[in-house]
Design an enzyme around this catalytic site. Sequence first.
Site, short mmCIF file in Angstrom:
data_model
loop_
_atom_site.label_atom_id
_atom_site.label_comp_id
_atom_site.label_asym_id
_atom_site.label_seq_id
_atom_site.Cartn_x
_atom_site.Cartn_y
_atom_site.Cartn_z
N GLU A 115 0.69 -1.23 0.23
CA GLU A 115 -0.24 -0.22 0.03
C GLU A 115 1.14 1.10 0.12
OE1 GLU A 115 -4.41 -1.81 2.48
OE2 GLU A 115 -2.30 -0.89 3.24
N CYS A 128 3.83 8.38 1.53
CA CYS A 128 4.27 7.52 1.91
C CYS A 128 4.07 6.33 1.14
CB CYS A 128 3.25 7.27 3.37
SG CYS A 128 3.28 5.74 4.72
N CYS A 135 5.82 -7.75 6.96
CA CYS A 135 8.10 -6.72 7.78
C CYS A 135 8.39 -8.54 8.81
CB CYS A 135 7.46 -5.93 8.74
SG CYS A 135 8.48 -4.69 9.93
N CYS A 139 6.10 -5.04 15.90
CA CYS A 139 5.50 -3.73 16.75
C CYS A 139 3.88 -4.33 16.97
CB CYS A 139 6.17 -2.87 16.00
SG CYS A 139 8.03 -2.66 16.20
N CYS A 142 1.41 -1.98 15.68
CA CYS A 142 1.33 -1.98 14.29
C CYS A 142 0.59 -3.31 13.61
CB CYS A 142 2.85 -1.48 13.75
SG CYS A 142 3.06 -1.67 11.94
N GLY A 196 6.91 -2.39 6.30
CA GLY A 196 8.42 -2.79 5.95
C GLY A 196 9.60 -2.02 7.12
N GLU A 197 10.08 -2.04 7.45
CA GLU A 197 11.21 -1.73 8.10
C GLU A 197 12.38 -1.26 7.00
OE1 GLU A 197 12.12 -0.15 10.98
OE2 GLU A 197 14.38 0.05 9.25
N SER A 228 11.88 6.10 8.49
CA SER A 228 11.43 5.93 9.29
C SER A 228 12.23 4.58 9.72
CB SER A 228 9.91 6.02 9.23
OG SER A 228 9.67 5.79 10.57
N SER A 250 11.00 5.37 15.01
CA SER A 250 10.44 5.41 15.65
C SER A 250 10.06 4.34 17.76
CB SER A 250 9.59 3.74 15.72
OG SER A 250 8.63 4.16 14.05
N PHE A 251 9.88 5.07 18.50
CA PHE A 251 10.43 5.40 19.52
C PHE A 251 9.23 5.07 21.01
CE2 PHE A 251 12.77 7.64 23.21
CZ PHE A 251 14.24 6.96 23.00
N HIS A 252 8.45 5.52 20.93
CA HIS A 252 7.26 4.64 21.54
C HIS A 252 7.93 4.61 23.06
CE1 HIS A 252 6.04 5.16 17.48
NE2 HIS A 252 6.53 3.95 16.69
N ASN A 327 -3.65 4.67 16.16
CA ASN A 327 -4.62 4.51 15.27
C ASN A 327 -4.85 2.42 15.18
OD1 ASN A 327 -4.86 6.68 13.41
ND2 ASN A 327 -2.68 5.68 12.66
N CYS A 370 -1.21 5.65 9.60
CA CYS A 370 -0.24 5.01 9.92
C CYS A 370 -0.52 4.00 10.32
CB CYS A 370 0.45 6.04 11.32
SG CYS A 370 1.14 7.33 10.64
N1 SAH Z 1 9.14 0.62 9.90
C1 SAH Z 1 10.00 1.85 9.60
C2 SAH Z 1 8.50 2.56 9.07
C3 SAH Z 1 6.95 2.32 8.92
S1 SAH Z 1 5.50 2.03 10.29
C4 SAH Z 1 8.98 2.21 11.63
O1 SAH Z 1 8.77 1.14 11.92
O2 SAH Z 1 9.88 2.90 11.67
C5 SAH Z 1 5.72 4.80 10.23
C6 SAH Z 1 5.75 4.70 11.57
O3 SAH Z 1 3.69 4.58 12.23
C7 SAH Z 1 6.03 3.80 12.56
O4 SAH Z 1 6.84 5.10 13.64
C8 SAH Z 1 5.42 3.19 13.22
O5 SAH Z 1 5.90 2.48 14.52
C9 SAH Z 1 3.97 3.51 13.96
N2 SAH Z 1 2.61 3.15 13.55
C10 SAH Z 1 2.60 1.84 13.60
N3 SAH Z 1 1.53 1.59 13.52
C11 SAH Z 1 0.95 2.46 13.95
C12 SAH Z 1 -0.53 2.35 14.93
N4 SAH Z 1 -1.14 1.73 14.72
N5 SAH Z 1 -1.02 3.77 14.70
C13 SAH Z 1 0.00 4.84 15.13
N6 SAH Z 1 1.06 4.63 14.95
C14 SAH Z 1 1.40 3.63 14.17
FE1 SF4 Z 2 7.69 -3.44 11.28
FE2 SF4 Z 2 7.68 -0.45 11.82
FE3 SF4 Z 2 5.23 -1.95 12.00
FE4 SF4 Z 2 7.28 -2.71 13.36
S1 SF4 Z 2 6.15 0.00 13.38
S2 SF4 Z 2 5.92 -3.99 12.40
S3 SF4 Z 2 8.52 -1.37 12.10
S4 SF4 Z 2 6.36 -1.56 9.63
#
Ligand code: SAH
Ligand code: SF4
Length: 393
Positions: A115, A128, A135, A139, A142, A196-197, A228, A250-252, A327, A370
């Site tokens: 996508e 984006c 992936c 996480c 995600c 993906g990463e 990212s 992606s600190f979180h 989200n 996201c």
């Molecule tokens: N794999 C990479 C890039 C893709 S995700 C990474 O993890 O950084 C892009 C951003 O969206 C990341 O910061 C990810 O942590 C965040 N993200 C993933 N799932 C999400 C969700 N359900 N709600 C909000 N942000 C999310």
């Molecule tokens: Fe992969 Fe990024 Fe989603 Fe983590 S947040 S599962 S690294 S796409």
Amino acid sequence: MTDSIPITQDVLTIPRKLPEGPVNLVGLTREKLREVLIENGTPEKQAKMRVNQIWQWIYQWGVRDFEAMTNLSKAYRAELAEKFVIETPEMVSRQISADGTRKYLVRIAGGHEVEVVYIPETDRGTLCISSQVGCTLTCSFCHTGTQKLVRNLTAGEIIGQVMMARDDLEEWPEPGRATDENGPRLLSNIVLMGMGEPLYNFENVRDAMKIAMDGEGISLSRRRITLSTSGVVPEIARTAEEIGCMLAISFHATDDETRNRLVPINKRWNLAALLDALRAYPKASNSERITFEYVMLKDVNDTDEDARRLVQLIKGIPAKINLIPFNEWPGAPYERSDHDRIQRFADIIYKAGYASPIRTPRGEDIMAACGQLKSATERARKSKRDIEAEAGL
Ligand code: SAH
Ligand code: SF4
């Protein structure tokens, strides 16, 4: 850091059968394009000029048909058409959200789908893009993370997403015109924040972004491209050196225990290791701040304490903090923090001297926000057990 954590890059190196038939020129670096032209009979002396000409047709004017390349001789055009193709991924569907966000479902070789999301704003338009189908990482908040890695995208498939979006936005300049004569840009920024990463597909992402930045083509400044990563520490310095784009992390979470659960790659490279790499990020300066992405999860990582720890941890790093309201997706094990909580969190960060924009979810009605991306066609799913085990739930 332990050796037993099953987060490795090894699965990605399984050799794939090389495609048969004509070579696709999309995604080749200038050097590689030169090589294939010479291999196929272009005299070495002419190769540089031919690369420039073909490059411009493909990436400046969006031409897919050799026949249209009118500054090449008819005979040479016919030769090219015999040996090469100019192919971008196929758009399977396009959904347009009430807020103007466009979500494309894109088919790549092998029938896989990824996508791509276009987000128009008043002063910019951001695309984006995805770097992998699925992936390897898991996480726990995600949606993409619930889908197994199918394969890395090629450089052509990565830059091809940008080309496909420019097709859809009808943004290619007329042949003969320069990109900067084409009025304000509809697609002005790229974020590698789709599926993906990106740092587990480093070379292909690098080659594709080099094409996006090349002045004789799509010509986007490196400052308008943001990669990212979840925190693939050994590749962070290379990102600055070999790509030179902006970095988002992606600190979180603000303690290892919570981050292990949310972003399991933290078990391999923990907060201290990640912060060391970011402190050394060669391009880090006040004009090029690192973005810290922080997803707001109710009762998980959203206390005042977390906000204070966050600013403590990143002290000394030129940074901005991007708060992302979670989200939701079907079956997600978390809830979004309340609006007031997010606002309070943002205030603490702001008072500590950091920009703390709250990312407005875009395209929620079409599941384009996201972390909601996932191709429904990919049946290979991680089992609930895999996910829970990796996330330590
Ligand atoms: N794999 C990479 C890039 C893709 S995700 C990474 O993890 O950084 C892009 C951003 O969206 C990341 O910061 C990810 O942590 C965040 N993200 C993933 N799932 C999400 C969700 N359900 N709600 C909000 N942000 C999310
Ligand atoms: Fe992969 Fe990024 Fe989603 Fe983590 S947040 S599962 S690294 S796409």
